[in-house]
Design a protein around this motif. Structure first.
Motif, PDB file in Angstrom:
ATOM      1  N   ILE A  59      38.097  24.528 -12.504  1.00  0.00           N
ATOM      2  CA  ILE A  59      39.078  25.618 -12.538  1.00  0.00           C
ATOM      3  C   ILE A  59      40.451  25.005 -12.309  1.00  0.00           C
ATOM      4  N   ASP A  60      41.431  25.376 -13.124  1.00  0.00           N
ATOM      5  CA  ASP A  60      42.774  24.810 -12.925  1.00  0.00           C
ATOM      6  C   ASP A  60      43.380  25.338 -11.632  1.00  0.00           C
ATOM      7  N   GLY A  61      44.342  24.586 -11.117  1.00  0.00           N
ATOM      8  CA  GLY A  61      44.912  24.893  -9.811  1.00  0.00           C
ATOM      9  C   GLY A  61      45.577  26.247  -9.720  1.00  0.00           C
ATOM     10  N   LEU A  62      46.270  26.686 -10.774  1.00  0.00           N
ATOM     11  CA  LEU A  62      46.932  27.988 -10.735  1.00  0.00           C
ATOM     12  C   LEU A  62      45.915  29.117 -10.585  1.00  0.00           C
ATOM     13  N   THR A  63      44.789  28.985 -11.274  1.00  0.00           N
ATOM     14  CA  THR A  63      43.739  30.004 -11.150  1.00  0.00           C
ATOM     15  C   THR A  63      43.157  30.023  -9.743  1.00  0.00           C
ATOM     16  N   VAL A  64      42.940  28.828  -9.165  1.00  0.00           N
ATOM     17  CA  VAL A  64      42.447  28.752  -7.792  1.00  0.00           C
ATOM     18  C   VAL A  64      43.438  29.422  -6.838  1.00  0.00           C
ATOM     19  N   LEU A  65      44.717  29.122  -7.008  1.00  0.00           N
ATOM     20  CA  LEU A  65      45.760  29.737  -6.180  1.00  0.00           C
ATOM     21  C   LEU A  65      45.672  31.261  -6.243  1.00  0.00           C
ATOM     22  N   GLN A  66      45.616  31.784  -7.445  1.00  0.00           N
ATOM     23  CA  GLN A  66      45.592  33.238  -7.620  1.00  0.00           C
ATOM     24  C   GLN A  66      44.348  33.858  -6.998  1.00  0.00           C
ATOM     25  N   ARG A  67      43.203  33.191  -7.147  1.00  0.00           N
ATOM     26  CA  ARG A  67      41.964  33.720  -6.563  1.00  0.00           C
ATOM     27  C   ARG A  67      42.016  33.707  -5.041  1.00  0.00           C
ATOM     28  N   LEU A  68      42.570  32.625  -4.469  1.00  0.00           N
ATOM     29  CA  LEU A  68      42.668  32.548  -3.013  1.00  0.00           C
ATOM     30  C   LEU A  68      43.601  33.626  -2.474  1.00  0.00           C
ATOM     31  N   ARG A  69      44.662  33.927  -3.196  1.00  0.00           N
ATOM     32  CA  ARG A  69      45.597  34.951  -2.745  1.00  0.00           C
ATOM     33  C   ARG A  69      45.010  36.360  -2.885  1.00  0.00           C
ATOM     34  N   ARG A  70      44.103  36.549  -3.836  1.00  0.00           N
ATOM     35  CA  ARG A  70      43.489  37.873  -3.990  1.00  0.00           C
ATOM     36  C   ARG A  70      42.381  38.116  -2.976  1.00  0.00           C
ATOM     37  N   ASP A  71      41.818  37.040  -2.431  1.00  0.00           N
ATOM     38  CA  ASP A  71      40.729  37.165  -1.477  1.00  0.00           C
ATOM     39  C   ASP A  71      41.296  37.401  -0.080  1.00  0.00           C
ATOM     40  N   GLN A  72      40.859  38.463   0.584  1.00  0.00           N
ATOM     41  CA  GLN A  72      41.395  38.816   1.895  1.00  0.00           C
ATOM     42  C   GLN A  72      41.193  37.705   2.919  1.00  0.00           C
ATOM     43  N   ARG A  73      40.133  36.900   2.747  1.00  0.00           N
ATOM     44  CA  ARG A  73      39.841  35.831   3.699  1.00  0.00           C
ATOM     45  C   ARG A  73      40.836  34.691   3.620  1.00  0.00           C
ATOM     46  N   THR A  74      41.517  34.525   2.507  1.00  0.00           N
ATOM     47  CA  THR A  74      42.465  33.408   2.340  1.00  0.00           C
ATOM     48  C   THR A  74      43.856  33.863   1.918  1.00  0.00           C
ATOM     49  N   SER A  75      44.077  35.173   1.866  1.00  0.00           N
ATOM     50  CA  SER A  75      45.357  35.673   1.364  1.00  0.00           C
ATOM     51  C   SER A  75      46.527  35.268   2.241  1.00  0.00           C
ATOM     52  N   ARG A  76      46.273  34.990   3.537  1.00  0.00           N
ATOM     53  CA  ARG A  76      47.351  34.613   4.454  1.00  0.00           C
ATOM     54  C   ARG A  76      47.391  33.110   4.746  1.00  0.00           C
ATOM     55  N   THR A  77      46.467  32.359   4.202  1.00  0.00           N
ATOM     56  CA  THR A  77      46.421  30.927   4.496  1.00  0.00           C
ATOM     57  C   THR A  77      47.583  30.212   3.816  1.00  0.00           C
ATOM     58  N   PRO A  78      48.397  29.440   4.554  1.00  0.00           N
ATOM     59  CA  PRO A  78      49.480  28.691   3.912  1.00  0.00           C
ATOM     60  C   PRO A  78      48.932  27.693   2.897  1.00  0.00           C
ATOM     61  N   ILE A  79      49.585  27.601   1.740  1.00  0.00           N
ATOM     62  CA  ILE A  79      49.156  26.686   0.684  1.00  0.00           C
ATOM     63  C   ILE A  79      50.338  25.836   0.237  1.00  0.00           C
ATOM     64  N   LEU A  80      50.157  24.526   0.321  1.00  0.00           N
ATOM     65  CA  LEU A  80      51.150  23.567  -0.148  1.00  0.00           C
ATOM     66  C   LEU A  80      50.630  22.936  -1.430  1.00  0.00           C
ATOM     67  N   VAL A  81      51.369  23.097  -2.515  1.00  0.00           N
ATOM     68  CA  VAL A  81      51.014  22.447  -3.776  1.00  0.00           C
ATOM     69  C   VAL A  81      51.584  21.038  -3.770  1.00  0.00           C
ATOM     70  N   LEU A  82      50.716  20.063  -4.024  1.00  0.00           N
ATOM     71  CA  LEU A  82      51.111  18.655  -4.087  1.00  0.00           C
ATOM     72  C   LEU A  82      50.635  18.137  -5.436  1.00  0.00           C
ATOM     73  N   THR A  83      51.551  17.943  -6.373  1.00  0.00           N
ATOM     74  CA  THR A  83      51.152  17.689  -7.752  1.00  0.00           C
ATOM     75  C   THR A  83      52.166  16.821  -8.469  1.00  0.00           C
ATOM     76  N   GLY A  84      51.744  16.282  -9.599  1.00  0.00           N
ATOM     77  CA  GLY A  84      52.648  15.506 -10.440  1.00  0.00           C
ATOM     78  C   GLY A  84      53.455  16.356 -11.391  1.00  0.00           C
ATOM     79  N   LEU A  85      53.168  17.654 -11.467  1.00  0.00           N
ATOM     80  CA  LEU A  85      53.911  18.562 -12.343  1.00  0.00           C
ATOM     81  C   LEU A  85      55.251  18.890 -11.690  1.00  0.00           C
TER      82      LEU A  85
END
Length: 277
Positions: A59-85
């Motif tokens: 699964i690409d990273g953007l999709t993972v990000l969106q799924r984690l934000r939609r899930d109540q268990r991870t919607s508040r977890t801070p996420i730092l993107v570290l990428t070559g893009l």
């Protein structure tokens, strides 16, 4: 207790290097090498912070990000993107998908650790920003720290952690211009750099939730070339004009020190303090 950081990155060498840096800083580390395992482990181990690439197999990273934000268990977890893009469009897509911060490779370890500690510190202290009371109210706006929520004209508005901190920072200085450098330092924990776009993206999201027309904002105003100003309407309860002076918090801010060094919990390898999917 040390903070648990989940690394989601398919590059083993880079992931090992980052894991070592976090372990040296006193964190626990969990690892996943693709999007499927990363999403599953985020739900399984409940990390305090997720550091993830966007270029992931499965699964690409953007999709993972969106799924984690939609899930109540991870919607508040801070996420730092570290990428070559590194393009502006990539950063905007990352923030729009739910990233709290965005850092491009190659990176300086000192800067990465500063951002990690700032995100962890924000998670630890944001619900306790007001020590003597649980809410911060001014005019039609009430902030509820323990729920990362705003009441806007008595209607609940759900915010992300970063949106909450932005609104809180602006509210402390109501009627005053808040420079980008102040927002970067107080919310992300580092000084001015080329990351102003991350502020713009989160401000756009805030305007979408509070303004009648986010393209013609009347409350969160852009001061071109400088920063932003929060200018609230008349206080609906008293009819008095909202003061242009600085609004102080009830009580004092907690000590923001973010040391991470206690003994690891049961179930973790006490020697490596790493968990891998």
């Amino acid at each position: 207790m040390p903070a648990l950081v989940l690394l989601i990155d398919h590059e083993r060498i880079g992931r090992d290097r980052l894991a070592t840096q976090l372990l040296d800083a006193g964190c626990l580390v969990a690892e996943a090498e693709d999007g499927h395992r990363g999403q599953a482990m985020a739900l399984q181990v409940s990390p305090q912070l997720i550091v993830m690439d966007l270029l992931l197999p499965g699964i690409d990273g953007l999709t993972v990000l969106q799924r984690l934000r939609r899930d109540q268990r991870t919607s508040r977890t801070p996420i730092l993107v570290l990428t070559g893009l590194s393009s502006l469009d990539d950063k905007v897509r990352g923030f729009t998908s739910g990233a709290d911060d965005y850092l491009t490779k190659p990176y300086a370890p000192e800067e990465l650790l500063a951002r990690v500690k700032a995100l962890l510190r924000g998670r630890a202290t944001t619900p306790q920003l007001v020590r003597a009371a649980e809410v911060l109210s001014y005019g039609p706006l009430t902030l509820v720290p323990e729920r990362y929520e705003a009441l806007w004209h008595e209607l609940p508005v759900r915010l992300t952690r970063t949106e909450f901190e932005l609104l809180h920072c602006l509210l402390q200085r109501h009627g005053q211009v808040v420079p980008w450098a102040v927002l970067l330092r107080e919310i992300w924990g580092y000084g001015p750099d080329n990351n102003v776009e991350c502020i713009r993206t989160h401000i756009r999201h805030l305007r979408g939730k509070l303004e009648i027309d986010r393209h013609r904002p009347t409350f969160i105003k852009t001061i071109y070339g400088t920063g932003y100003c929060l200018d609230l309407p008349l206080d609906p309860a008293t009819g008095l004009a909202v003061s242009k002076g600085r609004l102080g918090l009830v009580g004092e801010a907690l000590n923001p020190a973010g040391s991470l060094s206690a003994a690891p919990p049961l179930g973790w390898d006490r020697k490596t303090r790493r968990k891998e999917a």
